[in-house]
Design a protein around this motif. Structure first.
Motif, short mmCIF file in Angstrom:
data_model
loop_
_atom_site.label_atom_id
_atom_site.label_comp_id
_atom_site.label_asym_id
_atom_site.label_seq_id
_atom_site.Cartn_x
_atom_site.Cartn_y
_atom_site.Cartn_z
N GLY A 1 0.83 -1.20 0.00
CA GLY A 1 0.00 0.00 0.00
C GLY A 1 0.85 1.24 0.00
N ALA A 2 0.21 2.38 -0.14
CA ALA A 2 0.92 3.65 -0.20
C ALA A 2 1.50 3.96 1.16
CB ALA A 2 -0.02 4.75 -0.65
N GLY A 3 2.68 4.55 1.14
CA GLY A 3 3.33 4.96 2.37
C GLY A 3 2.98 6.40 2.70
N VAL A 4 3.74 6.98 3.62
CA VAL A 4 3.58 8.38 3.98
C VAL A 4 4.17 9.23 2.85
CG1 VAL A 4 4.17 10.17 5.65
CG2 VAL A 4 3.76 7.81 6.42
N SER A 5 3.41 10.21 2.42
CA SER A 5 3.93 11.10 1.38
C SER A 5 4.00 12.52 1.91
CB SER A 5 3.07 11.05 0.11
OG SER A 5 1.75 11.46 0.40
N GLN A 6 4.99 13.26 1.39
CA GLN A 6 5.19 14.64 1.79
C GLN A 6 5.40 15.50 0.55
OE1 GLN A 6 8.10 13.46 5.38
NE2 GLN A 6 7.51 15.63 5.39
N SER A 7 4.92 16.72 0.65
CA SER A 7 5.14 17.66 -0.47
C SER A 7 5.32 19.07 0.07
CB SER A 7 3.96 17.61 -1.44
OG SER A 7 2.75 17.97 -0.78
N PRO A 8 6.14 19.89 -0.61
CA PRO A 8 6.98 19.49 -1.73
C PRO A 8 8.18 18.68 -1.27
CG PRO A 8 7.48 21.73 -1.11
CD PRO A 8 6.34 21.30 -0.21
N SER A 9 8.91 18.12 -2.19
CA SER A 9 10.12 17.39 -1.84
C SER A 9 11.22 18.36 -1.43
CB SER A 9 10.57 16.55 -3.04
OG SER A 9 11.77 15.89 -2.75
N ASN A 10 11.29 19.46 -2.13
CA ASN A 10 12.26 20.50 -1.83
C ASN A 10 11.57 21.85 -1.93
OD1 ASN A 10 15.11 19.18 -1.76
ND2 ASN A 10 14.12 18.27 -3.52
N LYS A 11 11.98 22.75 -1.06
CA LYS A 11 11.41 24.10 -1.07
C LYS A 11 12.51 25.10 -0.75
CE LYS A 11 8.14 27.30 -0.77
NZ LYS A 11 7.30 27.70 -1.96
N VAL A 12 12.67 26.07 -1.65
CA VAL A 12 13.60 27.16 -1.41
C VAL A 12 12.77 28.43 -1.24
CG1 VAL A 12 15.54 28.49 -2.30
CG2 VAL A 12 15.38 26.04 -2.81
N THR A 13 13.02 29.15 -0.17
CA THR A 13 12.24 30.34 0.10
C THR A 13 13.15 31.45 0.59
OG1 THR A 13 10.25 31.19 1.21
CG2 THR A 13 11.72 29.83 2.52
N GLU A 14 12.68 32.67 0.46
CA GLU A 14 13.45 33.80 0.95
C GLU A 14 13.14 34.06 2.42
OE1 GLU A 14 13.66 36.39 -3.22
OE2 GLU A 14 12.51 37.11 -1.49
N LYS A 15 14.14 34.51 3.12
CA LYS A 15 13.96 34.87 4.53
C LYS A 15 12.79 35.82 4.67
CE LYS A 15 16.45 37.27 8.20
NZ LYS A 15 17.72 37.93 8.60
N GLY A 16 11.94 35.51 5.66
CA GLY A 16 10.78 36.37 5.92
C GLY A 16 9.48 35.88 5.30
N LYS A 17 9.58 34.96 4.34
CA LYS A 17 8.39 34.42 3.71
C LYS A 17 7.79 33.32 4.57
CE LYS A 17 8.83 36.56 -0.38
NZ LYS A 17 7.84 37.49 -0.95
N ASP A 18 6.50 33.04 4.35
CA ASP A 18 5.82 31.93 5.01
C ASP A 18 5.87 30.70 4.10
OD1 ASP A 18 3.03 33.90 6.41
OD2 ASP A 18 5.20 33.93 6.80
N VAL A 19 5.96 29.51 4.72
CA VAL A 19 5.93 28.28 3.94
C VAL A 19 4.96 27.29 4.58
CG1 VAL A 19 8.28 28.48 3.04
CG2 VAL A 19 7.89 27.26 5.19
N GLU A 20 4.40 26.44 3.73
CA GLU A 20 3.52 25.36 4.19
C GLU A 20 4.05 24.03 3.67
OE1 GLU A 20 -0.94 27.36 4.59
OE2 GLU A 20 -0.52 25.87 3.04
N LEU A 21 4.20 23.09 4.60
CA LEU A 21 4.67 21.76 4.26
C LEU A 21 3.53 20.78 4.53
CD1 LEU A 21 8.15 21.93 6.05
CD2 LEU A 21 7.51 22.81 3.81
N ARG A 22 3.37 19.83 3.61
CA ARG A 22 2.21 18.95 3.69
C ARG A 22 2.63 17.51 3.94
NH1 ARG A 22 -3.15 18.52 0.72
NH2 ARG A 22 -3.50 16.29 0.42
N CYS A 23 1.82 16.81 4.72
CA CYS A 23 2.06 15.39 5.00
C CYS A 23 0.77 14.61 4.82
CB CYS A 23 2.57 15.21 6.42
SG CYS A 23 2.69 13.47 6.95
N ASP A 24 0.82 13.55 4.02
CA ASP A 24 -0.29 12.62 3.87
C ASP A 24 0.08 11.30 4.55
OD1 ASP A 24 -0.75 14.39 1.22
OD2 ASP A 24 -2.61 13.38 1.81
N PRO A 25 -0.55 10.97 5.65
CA PRO A 25 -0.16 9.75 6.37
C PRO A 25 -0.72 8.51 5.68
CG PRO A 25 -2.05 10.74 7.42
CD PRO A 25 -1.65 11.68 6.31
N ILE A 26 -0.29 7.37 6.15
CA ILE A 26 -0.85 6.11 5.68
C ILE A 26 -2.33 6.06 6.07
CG2 ILE A 26 -0.77 3.60 5.96
CD1 ILE A 26 2.28 3.92 6.36
N SER A 27 -3.17 5.64 5.14
CA SER A 27 -4.60 5.58 5.40
C SER A 27 -4.91 4.74 6.64
CB SER A 27 -5.31 4.98 4.18
OG SER A 27 -6.70 4.87 4.42
#
Lengths: 116, 113
Positions: A1-27
């Motif tokens: 079955g599908a494992g834990v997935s995360q997105s994005p794989s890589n994220k480059v951002t400038e200092k001061g910006k906000d970022v959102e990281l996503r996680c999809d757990p195993i069902s």
């Protein structure tokens, strides 16, 4: 079955910006964990969800960090006003409570965050 | 607070030989769980072996075995017949029944052909 997935794989951002990281757990996994791994170091615990409540968020390093979870599925880790020291790999893990301990944690591949 | 210490930042072993990675921990709990995870360059954390503290028998998984010394709070990993694919960062970890994992700093294992 599908494992834990995360997105994005890589994220480059400038200092001061906000970022959102996503996680999809195993069902069906009711528990979800976020960890941070700085370069060449071990994993540091950030927050733990059981369902959509967070009984342990003691690892969040500052109020710039927050996380939420929708039901027993997707979780989002948000970092506001990013700083260079936030650069790290952010790993998500999930586990089930239907079997007995030790409630093995299954990890995703992580998101590498680089703050420039 | 629980702590996990890995005193060997780097280790190397010849292919087909045996290597032991060290781990010590500190806890006031009597019932807990110990783990060894492998992290190759892909970043994927892979569970290698686990040990329940209430079990006296040391866990084994194929070429991987542990030496669990509860009184000494020591939990070492032995890899027998080392293979090139064993090269990775190895982390020792601890938790109490489903709570957060507490990790050591890791040991980078190199396997020489």
């Amino acid at each position: 079955g599908a494992g834990v997935s995360q997105s994005p794989s890589n994220k480059v951002t400038e200092k001061g910006k906000d970022v959102e990281l996503r996680c999809d757990p195993i069902s069906g996994h009711t528990a979800l964990y976020w960890y941070r791994q700085r370069l060449g170091q071990g994993l540091e615990f950030l927050i733990y969800f059981q369902g959509n409540s967070a009984p342990d968020k003691s690892g969040l390093p500052s109020d710039r960090f927050s996380a939420e979870r929708t039901g027993e599925s997707v979780s989002t880790l948000t970092i506001q006003r990013t700083q260079q020291e936030d650069s790290a790999v952010y790993l998500c893990a999930s586990s089930t409570r239907t079997s007995g301990p030790p409630y093995e944690q299954y990890f995703g591949p992580g998101t590498r965050l680089t703050v420039t | 607070a629980q702590t996990v210490t890995q005193s060997q930042p780097e280790m190397s072993v010849q292919e087909a030989e045996t290597v032991t990675l060290s781990c010590t921990y500190d806890t006031s709990e009597s019932d807990y769980y110990l783990f060894w995870y492998k992290q190759p360059p892909s970043r994927q954390m892979i569970l290698v072996i686990r040990q329940e503290a209430y079990k006296q028998q040391n866990a084994t998984e194929n070429r991987f075995s542990v030496n669990f010394q509860k009184a000494a709070k020591s939990f070492s990993l032995k890899i027998s017949d080392s293979q090139l694919g064993d090269a990775a960062m190895y982390f020792c970890a601890y938790n109490v029944g489903g709570s957060r994992l507490t990790f050591g700093e890791g040991t980078q294992l190199t396997v020489n052909p």
